[in-house]
Design an enzyme around this catalytic site. Structure first.
Site, mmCIF file in Angstrom:
data_model
loop_
_atom_site.group_PDB
_atom_site.id
_atom_site.type_symbol
_atom_site.label_atom_id
_atom_site.label_comp_id
_atom_site.label_asym_id
_atom_site.label_seq_id
_atom_site.Cartn_x
_atom_site.Cartn_y
_atom_site.Cartn_z
ATOM 1 N N ASP A 287 64.699 27.986 -18.877
ATOM 2 C CA ASP A 287 66.154 28.520 -18.389
ATOM 3 C C ASP A 287 65.695 30.150 -18.508
ATOM 4 O OD1 ASP A 287 67.173 26.089 -18.484
ATOM 5 O OD2 ASP A 287 68.444 26.443 -20.141
HETATM 6 P P1 TAP Z 1 64.679 25.878 -22.582
HETATM 7 O O1 TAP Z 1 65.179 26.444 -21.247
HETATM 8 O O2 TAP Z 1 65.480 25.186 -23.436
HETATM 9 O O3 TAP Z 1 63.257 25.245 -22.259
HETATM 10 C C1 TAP Z 1 62.417 24.551 -23.014
HETATM 11 C C2 TAP Z 1 61.354 24.105 -22.578
HETATM 12 O O4 TAP Z 1 60.116 23.713 -23.531
HETATM 13 C C3 TAP Z 1 61.521 22.692 -22.037
HETATM 14 O O5 TAP Z 1 61.675 22.681 -20.414
HETATM 15 C C4 TAP Z 1 60.583 21.868 -22.536
HETATM 16 O O6 TAP Z 1 59.799 21.105 -21.504
HETATM 17 C C5 TAP Z 1 59.516 22.764 -23.187
HETATM 18 N N1 TAP Z 1 58.903 22.100 -24.620
HETATM 19 C C6 TAP Z 1 59.467 21.391 -25.378
HETATM 20 N N2 TAP Z 1 58.696 20.904 -26.277
HETATM 21 C C7 TAP Z 1 57.305 21.549 -25.934
HETATM 22 C C8 TAP Z 1 56.155 21.598 -26.467
HETATM 23 N N3 TAP Z 1 55.723 20.894 -27.570
HETATM 24 N N4 TAP Z 1 54.876 22.228 -25.827
HETATM 25 C C9 TAP Z 1 55.420 22.824 -24.457
HETATM 26 N N5 TAP Z 1 56.653 22.914 -24.026
HETATM 27 C C10 TAP Z 1 57.561 22.166 -24.686
HETATM 28 O O7 TAP Z 1 64.147 27.198 -23.310
HETATM 29 P P2 TAP Z 1 64.163 28.607 -23.154
HETATM 30 O O8 TAP Z 1 63.691 29.149 -21.937
HETATM 31 O O9 TAP Z 1 63.723 29.422 -24.232
HETATM 32 O O10 TAP Z 1 65.695 29.050 -23.021
HETATM 33 C C11 TAP Z 1 66.654 28.716 -24.068
HETATM 34 C C12 TAP Z 1 67.844 28.027 -23.737
HETATM 35 O O11 TAP Z 1 68.508 27.701 -25.009
HETATM 36 C C13 TAP Z 1 68.949 29.037 -22.933
HETATM 37 O O12 TAP Z 1 69.532 28.025 -21.830
HETATM 38 C C14 TAP Z 1 69.871 29.463 -23.841
HETATM 39 O O13 TAP Z 1 71.103 29.800 -23.317
HETATM 40 C C15 TAP Z 1 69.970 28.545 -24.892
HETATM 41 N N6 TAP Z 1 70.528 28.498 -26.010
HETATM 42 C C16 TAP Z 1 69.895 29.659 -26.695
HETATM 43 C C17 TAP Z 1 70.332 29.785 -27.898
HETATM 44 C C18 TAP Z 1 69.919 31.241 -28.643
HETATM 45 S S1 TAP Z 1 70.835 32.094 -29.337
HETATM 46 N N7 TAP Z 1 68.430 31.862 -28.415
HETATM 47 C C19 TAP Z 1 71.217 28.972 -28.871
HETATM 48 C C20 TAP Z 1 71.470 27.860 -28.150
HETATM 49 C C21 TAP Z 1 71.149 27.641 -26.734
HETATM 50 P P3 TAP Z 1 59.042 19.886 -21.592
HETATM 51 O O14 TAP Z 1 59.997 18.740 -22.129
HETATM 52 O O15 TAP Z 1 58.561 19.594 -20.237
HETATM 53 O O16 TAP Z 1 57.866 20.148 -22.516
#
Ligand code: TAP
Length: 461
Positions: free
Chosen positions: A388
């Protein structure tokens, strides 16, 4: 029993320690010391409260400390790093719940209505309303973050219902105060505020969750502050205000990072989960996959590399592998920096904590404002498990659920290597056009294994 002026003096010392502790937490270098200073303040506050109170049931206090300590230790030992956000949500909720119980117990234990004074009753109403919203809102946030419930509950007129519940709980609170503490109004107020907590957080699905967690953290502090007035405990008033104020500042920083309006988040007017797009049609035939060997060859020709970590790096626990890759590249005279998005991962500072754990120097970390102008001069960006926070939809598609959220402009670099296991979406649940961009190569695999394979290929080459 301790004299009250000595107790107040010790509370003042504790409060000053909290303020210095918070100051320490503003920089990674002084954060550990800051934590110790705050803990010392808390120790002084707790001991003073225990020694200065008459008629304490020590048996109950010891039982509470042992039970709480046991549960806390088990949780701390068992919780995986990736589950910390839901644990934080739970802790916020417990803070709110404690305020409801303590303020509630104070009014219930007053023998008959009319015994409590107006200041105590007003503080009780404030502590219970905010505490109940925090408790129930945090429990909903917990089940959502733990993915026990994936759906977001929305219905027509939800905002009106929320406004009616908020107004209803305030009216019940006012009636409780005016009747000198009638318990029927107390229970009605608590019930309405609890329902409000559930309905405020239920619609929030996608990218707004971090802001909501920060806001709930602030609410738990404000509830504790109200409880401090109920009990006439100055250190609780000060500590609660500090948590409330710092939580509100964090909420503001998060709002800025996600381009959300502070008022919308505070009043629960969140974005929701957004529409779903069929990912298969979106990506079909347009993705260019690569291998660790090819990625290593591209990196050999680079001068400037930027690593962009995301939630997947935490899942894969790839931070040490990332450090080894950075050291290997640096030994080949290739400069390596790290671009950190404020909401990457699942909690504030998630990536900073992981990279610090792997001994990556803090001055290598660039925040959003410093990283974005640098991408145009970057030869290769390695995206490790981020999705994201690097999705250009936020910039280009006003209809997207993450529209307007500032992102890391990795697509401006010459080449982007994205490491993830599949084309699955990230937290916001939407496809990412970066994965089919002309300058992007997808390296499918677990983050730790893929990074390790690139490092090995570089060493062999
Ligand atoms: P995300 O958009 O959640 O994407 C994480 C990606 O990691 C997934 O597409 C997944 O794809 C990949 N992944 C998972 N396990 C993996 C592994 N073992 N090896 C390689 N890749 C792996 O992460 P982001 O870009 O860090 O964004 C964070 C999101 O979380 C935002 O939307 C944010 O608003 C939200 N959020 C953030 C927080 C805070 S405070 N940071 C709190 C709650 C929510 P695959 O499954 O294809 O591997």
């Amino acid at each position: 029993m301790m004299q009250s002026n000595i107790a107040n003096l010790l509370y003042l010392v504790a409060s000053v320690l909290f303020i210095f502790g918070l100051k320490g937490l503003t920089h990674p270098g002084s954060a550990v010391r800051g934590n110790m200073i705050s803990a010392a303040g808390m120790f002084i506050a707790v001991v003073t409260a225990l020694v200065s109170e008459a008629d304490l049931s020590w048996g109950i206090i010891v039982a509470g400390v042992v039970t709480g300590g046991l549960v806390g230790t088990i949780l701390a030992l068992k919780t995986r790093m990736t589950a910390i956000p839901q644990l934080v949500a739970l802790f916020n909720g417990f803070g709110g719940g404690a305020s409801v119980l303590v303020a509630g117990a104070a009014i219930i234990s007053d023998a008959q209505p009319g015994a409590a004074d107006v200041q105590v009753l007003v503080s009780t109403a404030a502590a219970v309303i905010i505490g109940a919203v925090t408790l129930l809102g945090s429990l909903v946030a917990f089940v959502k973050l733990a993915e026990i419930v994936r759906k977001s509950l929305t219905f027509t007129g939800q905002k009106i219902v929320n406004a009616a519940l908020a107004a209803g709980s305030l009216v019940c609170g006012a009636l409780m105060v005016s009747t000198g503490g009638d318990l029927a109004w107390f229970w009605a107020m608590t019930g309405l505020a609890s329902l409000l907590g559930v309905l405020l957080v239920m619609p929030i699905g996608g990218a707004d969750m971090p802001v909501v967690i920060a806001a709930l953290n602030a609410y738990s502090g404000l509830a504790a502050c109200g409880t401090g007035f109920v009990l006439g405990n100055t250190v609780l008033v000060i500590a609660g205000s500090l948590v409330g104020a710092s939580g509100l500042i964090l909420t503001r920083i998060m709002c800025k990072a996600m381009n959300r309006s502070f008022t919308n988040v505070i009043f629960g007017l969140a974005m929701g989960s957004g529409q779903t797009i069929d990912a298969d049609t979106f990506y079909e035939g347009k993705v260019k996959a690569t291998s660790a060997d090819e990625a290593a060859m591209i990196l050999e020709g680079a001068r400037q590399v930027m690593v962009v970590p995301g939630y997947g790096m935490a899942v894969a626990q790839a931070q040490h592998a990332v450090r080894d890759l950075a050291r290997q590249l640096e030994s080949m005279d290739i400069s390596v920096d790290f671009a950190i998005h404020p909401v990457a991962g699942r909690m504030p500072g998630h990536m900073n904590v992981l990279l610090a754990e792997a001994d990556i120097a803090y001055d290598k970390l660039k925040d959003l404002d410093a990283a974005n102008p640098a991408f145009a001069q970057t030869d290769v960006v390695i995206v490790v498990g981020a999705n994201d926070v690097v999705n250009p939809e936020a910039r280009n598609n006003p209809e997207s659920p993450i529209a307007g959220m500032p992102i890391l402009d990795v697509d401006k670099a010459k080449t982007v290597i994205v490491i993830k296991r599949s084309l699955s979406p990230g937290f916001a649940g939407i496809p990412n056009p970066l994965f089919i961009a002309d300058n992007t190569l997808m390296l499918f695999g677990d983050g730790k294994a893929a990074i390790g394979a690139i490092t090995s290929a570089l060493k062999e080459g």
